[in-house]
Design a protein around this motif. Structure first.
Motif, PDB file in Angstrom:
ATOM      1  N   VAL A   1     -24.791  22.734 -13.865  1.00 47.27           N
ATOM      2  CA  VAL A   1     -23.609  21.864 -13.808  1.00 47.27           C
ATOM      3  C   VAL A   1     -23.300  21.425 -12.369  1.00 47.27           C
ATOM      4  O   VAL A   1     -22.615  20.424 -12.166  1.00 47.27           O
ATOM      5  CB  VAL A   1     -22.362  22.538 -14.420  1.00 47.27           C
ATOM      6  N   SER A   2     -23.804  22.191 -11.409  1.00 48.67           N
ATOM      7  CA  SER A   2     -23.519  21.825 -10.016  1.00 48.67           C
ATOM      8  C   SER A   2     -24.379  20.659  -9.529  1.00 48.67           C
ATOM      9  O   SER A   2     -24.184  20.163  -8.424  1.00 48.67           O
ATOM     10  CB  SER A   2     -23.706  23.036  -9.100  1.00 48.67           C
TER      11      SER A   2
ATOM     12  N   GLY B   1     -18.707  21.251 -10.695  1.00 44.81           N
ATOM     13  CA  GLY B   1     -19.410  21.196 -11.986  1.00 44.81           C
ATOM     14  C   GLY B   1     -18.563  20.500 -13.043  1.00 44.81           C
ATOM     15  O   GLY B   1     -19.066  19.692 -13.826  1.00 44.81           O
ATOM     16  N   ALA B   2     -17.275  20.803 -13.057  1.00 47.51           N
ATOM     17  CA  ALA B   2     -16.372  20.157 -14.039  1.00 47.51           C
ATOM     18  C   ALA B   2     -16.281  18.660 -13.750  1.00 47.51           C
ATOM     19  O   ALA B   2     -16.327  17.829 -14.668  1.00 47.51           O
ATOM     20  CB  ALA B   2     -14.997  20.812 -13.982  1.00 47.51           C
ATOM     21  N   TYR B   3     -16.170  18.321 -12.478  1.00 47.98           N
ATOM     22  CA  TYR B   3     -16.152  16.892 -12.104  1.00 47.98           C
ATOM     23  C   TYR B   3     -17.456  16.222 -12.552  1.00 47.98           C
ATOM     24  O   TYR B   3     -17.447  15.136 -13.146  1.00 47.98           O
ATOM     25  CB  TYR B   3     -15.963  16.720 -10.585  1.00 47.98           C
ATOM     26  N   ASN B   4     -18.593  16.849 -12.239  1.00 47.53           N
ATOM     27  CA  ASN B   4     -19.899  16.239 -12.542  1.00 47.53           C
ATOM     28  C   ASN B   4     -20.008  15.874 -14.022  1.00 47.53           C
ATOM     29  O   ASN B   4     -20.468  14.790 -14.379  1.00 47.53           O
ATOM     30  CB  ASN B   4     -21.046  17.200 -12.177  1.00 47.53           C
ATOM     31  N   ILE B   5     -19.586  16.786 -14.888  1.00 46.16           N
ATOM     32  CA  ILE B   5     -19.699  16.543 -16.332  1.00 46.16           C
ATOM     33  C   ILE B   5     -18.694  15.468 -16.762  1.00 46.16           C
ATOM     34  O   ILE B   5     -19.041  14.519 -17.465  1.00 46.16           O
ATOM     35  CB  ILE B   5     -19.381  17.831 -17.133  1.00 46.16           C
ATOM     36  N   LEU B   6     -17.457  15.635 -16.313  1.00 46.31           N
ATOM     37  CA  LEU B   6     -16.408  14.739 -16.852  1.00 46.31           C
ATOM     38  C   LEU B   6     -16.503  13.333 -16.294  1.00 46.31           C
ATOM     39  O   LEU B   6     -16.164  12.370 -16.977  1.00 46.31           O
ATOM     40  CB  LEU B   6     -15.035  15.360 -16.639  1.00 46.31           C
ATOM     41  N   HIS B   7     -16.999  13.222 -15.092  1.00 46.66           N
ATOM     42  CA  HIS B   7     -17.232  11.877 -14.541  1.00 46.66           C
ATOM     43  C   HIS B   7     -18.176  11.098 -15.464  1.00 46.66           C
ATOM     44  O   HIS B   7     -17.970   9.907 -15.714  1.00 46.66           O
ATOM     45  CB  HIS B   7     -17.830  12.002 -13.136  1.00 46.66           C
ATOM     46  N   HIS B   8     -19.185  11.776 -15.992  1.00 47.03           N
ATOM     47  CA  HIS B   8     -20.153  11.096 -16.861  1.00 47.03           C
ATOM     48  C   HIS B   8     -19.657  10.991 -18.306  1.00 47.03           C
ATOM     49  O   HIS B   8     -20.027  10.054 -19.016  1.00 47.03           O
ATOM     50  CB  HIS B   8     -21.495  11.840 -16.820  1.00 47.03           C
ATOM     51  N   ALA B   9     -18.864  11.951 -18.744  1.00 47.05           N
ATOM     52  CA  ALA B   9     -18.393  11.927 -20.141  1.00 47.05           C
ATOM     53  C   ALA B   9     -17.249  10.936 -20.346  1.00 47.05           C
ATOM     54  O   ALA B   9     -17.078  10.380 -21.436  1.00 47.05           O
ATOM     55  CB  ALA B   9     -17.930  13.330 -20.553  1.00 47.05           C
ATOM     56  N   TRP B  10     -16.477  10.713 -19.289  1.00 49.75           N
ATOM     57  CA  TRP B  10     -15.226   9.948 -19.426  1.00 49.75           C
ATOM     58  C   TRP B  10     -15.426   8.535 -19.992  1.00 49.75           C
ATOM     59  O   TRP B  10     -14.643   8.113 -20.863  1.00 49.75           O
ATOM     60  CB  TRP B  10     -14.499   9.910 -18.079  1.00 49.75           C
ATOM     61  N   PRO B  11     -16.451   7.786 -19.561  1.00 44.32           N
ATOM     62  CA  PRO B  11     -16.628   6.442 -20.137  1.00 44.32           C
ATOM     63  C   PRO B  11     -16.792   6.477 -21.668  1.00 44.32           C
ATOM     64  O   PRO B  11     -16.303   5.579 -22.363  1.00 44.32           O
ATOM     65  CB  PRO B  11     -17.905   5.929 -19.460  1.00 44.32           C
TER      66      PRO B  11
ATOM     67  N   TRP C   1     -18.992  30.806  -0.606  1.00 44.69           N
ATOM     68  CA  TRP C   1     -17.857  29.904  -0.829  1.00 44.69           C
ATOM     69  C   TRP C   1     -18.324  28.655  -1.588  1.00 44.69           C
ATOM     70  O   TRP C   1     -17.818  28.309  -2.654  1.00 44.69           O
ATOM     71  CB  TRP C   1     -17.226  29.514   0.518  1.00 44.69           C
ATOM     72  N   GLN C   2     -19.356  28.010  -1.026  1.00 47.03           N
ATOM     73  CA  GLN C   2     -19.770  26.702  -1.530  1.00 47.03           C
ATOM     74  C   GLN C   2     -20.370  26.783  -2.936  1.00 47.03           C
ATOM     75  O   GLN C   2     -20.105  25.923  -3.777  1.00 47.03           O
ATOM     76  CB  GLN C   2     -20.783  26.078  -0.552  1.00 47.03           C
ATOM     77  N   ALA C   3     -21.159  27.835  -3.174  1.00 50.30           N
ATOM     78  CA  ALA C   3     -21.825  27.954  -4.484  1.00 50.30           C
ATOM     79  C   ALA C   3     -20.788  28.050  -5.605  1.00 50.30           C
ATOM     80  O   ALA C   3     -20.973  27.481  -6.691  1.00 50.30           O
ATOM     81  CB  ALA C   3     -22.736  29.182  -4.497  1.00 50.30           C
ATOM     82  N   ILE C   4     -19.703  28.763  -5.337  1.00 52.68           N
ATOM     83  CA  ILE C   4     -18.666  28.931  -6.364  1.00 52.68           C
ATOM     84  C   ILE C   4     -17.903  27.620  -6.575  1.00 52.68           C
ATOM     85  O   ILE C   4     -17.656  27.201  -7.716  1.00 52.68           O
ATOM     86  CB  ILE C   4     -17.707  30.092  -5.963  1.00 52.68           C
TER      87      ILE C   4
END
Ligand SMILES: NC(=O)c1ccc[n+]([C@@H]2O[C@H](COP(=O)([O-])OP(=O)(O)OC[C@H]3O[C@@H](n4cnc5c(N)ncnc54)[C@H](O)[C@@H]3O)[C@@H](O)[C@H]2O)c1
Length: 303
Positions: free
Chosen positions: A74-75, A127-137, A117-120
């Motif tokens: 997801v990252s 990860g949530a942004y990555n998925i929802l950015h693509h799902a939102w349309p 820090w960064q991995a989390i």
């Protein structure tokens, strides 16, 4: 009321184990087709790779529903696009996203390395942004979507040694608060889950806690999943809620605000005098948005 997800398509991340697996199976038991995403890494995401998603897909198929494996991270922005595309290519729609994948890299702040820090942040929040950015349309096109973001009490109130994780999980609350507004017009409901379940992630942290083995047995991931299924159903019309679920107990947490204290010509001494009133939560209530709070503030000033 009988909740049905027949004909709906769900993407559940981190669904090869623990809470994600229980969510995927519960959604499928109500008729949803599921993209079962999981990298299959070890608990700190530093290595190993097990085909955990495949076995959940097999379990879902045994239930009589349909499912497909996805092993992307997801990252990874492109891999997240592929998860959404996989749902569209296979079943022509995407109705439900449960952004749940995650792991821990606990360290007290002085020992927390930049990579920990960064991995989390990259997995839980980006990860949530990555998925929802693509799902939102898709959601906008369908005028329909249901989203559950797996957050944590660590973000709501803090847990020692989890500054990376707590920040990412609290970040999801802010993310939800904005998406609940952006989704309003399109019948997209976005809520956060604060789970408590005995999984490989938490059993080592819970051992020695009051209640012992009996408590762990009660805190199954399966006891958390039904509230997620409800939040993912057409029957749920609420958005912007933080729902806690643990060991068969369910409730709501919220960010609340009290009634402000007006102070003429404020200075530090007057603040000190009024501190108890300024910080009192008596009569405090949740509020909806920045725009709404401006409106309320202007109305208050006009009185
Ligand atoms: N178990 C609890 O009590 C608890 C409490 C609060 C929050 N949470 C959250 O719930 C979620 C699920 O946790 P769990 O307890 O079931 O843990 P778990 O380790 O059993 O499951 C998490 C799954 O996510 C997968 N994963 C990790 N990084 C990934 C990535 N980049 N892409 C795809 N998959 C990835 C892992 O391989 C693993 O199978 C996590 O977000 C966790 O932070 C759990």
């Amino acid at each position: 009321m009988v909740i049905s997800l027949t004909g709906q398509v769900a993407l559940v991340t981190g669904a090869g184990r623990g809470i994600g697996r229980a969510i995927a199976l519960d959604l499928a038991s109500r008729g949803a087709k599921v993209i079962v995403n999981d990298l299959g890494m070890d608990v700190s995401n530093k290595g190993g790779s097990e085909p955990v998603a495949d076995s959940v897909v097999a379990e879902i198929k045994a239930l009589g529903s349909d499912a497909a494996t996805n092993t992307g991270s997801v990252s990874d922005y492109e891999a997240a696009y592929q998860m959404v595309k996989q749902a569209m290519d296979l079943w022509g729609r995407l109705d439900i996203v449960c952004s749940n994948a995650g792991f821990l890299r606990d360290q007290a702040i002085h020992n927390m390395q930049p990579d920990d820090w960064q991995a989390i942040i990259d997995t839980h929040l980006t990860g949530a942004y990555n998925i929802l950015h693509h799902a939102w349309p898709m959601f906008r096109q369908q005028s329909y979507g249901r989203v559950v973001l797996t957050s944590s009490n660590s973000g709501f109130v803090g847990n020692f040694g989890q500054s990376n994780y707590g920040a990412a999980k609290a970040g999801l609350i802010g993310f939800m608060n904005v998406l609940k507004l952006e989704g309003q017009k399109y019948n997209v409901m976005v809520n956060c889950l604060g789970p408590g379940a005995a999984t490989r992630m938490t059993v080592p942290l819970m051992s020695g806690a009051p209640g012992g083995e009996e408590r762990l047995a009660k805190m199954s991931p399966e006891s958390v999943a039904p509230v997620v299924t409800y939040l993912c159903s057409p029957d749920c019309k609420d958005s912007g809620m933080i729902i806690e679920a643990s060991g068969g107990e369910f409730g709501r947490a919220a960010i609340v605000r009290n009634k402000r204290v007006a102070i003429d010509a404020p200075d530090a001494d007057k603040i000190a005098q009024q501190w108890a009133a300024i910080t009192s939560l008596e009569g405090a209530e949740p509020w909806w948005s920045v725009r709404q709070s401006w409106k309320d503030h202007l109305a208050e000033m006009a009185k």
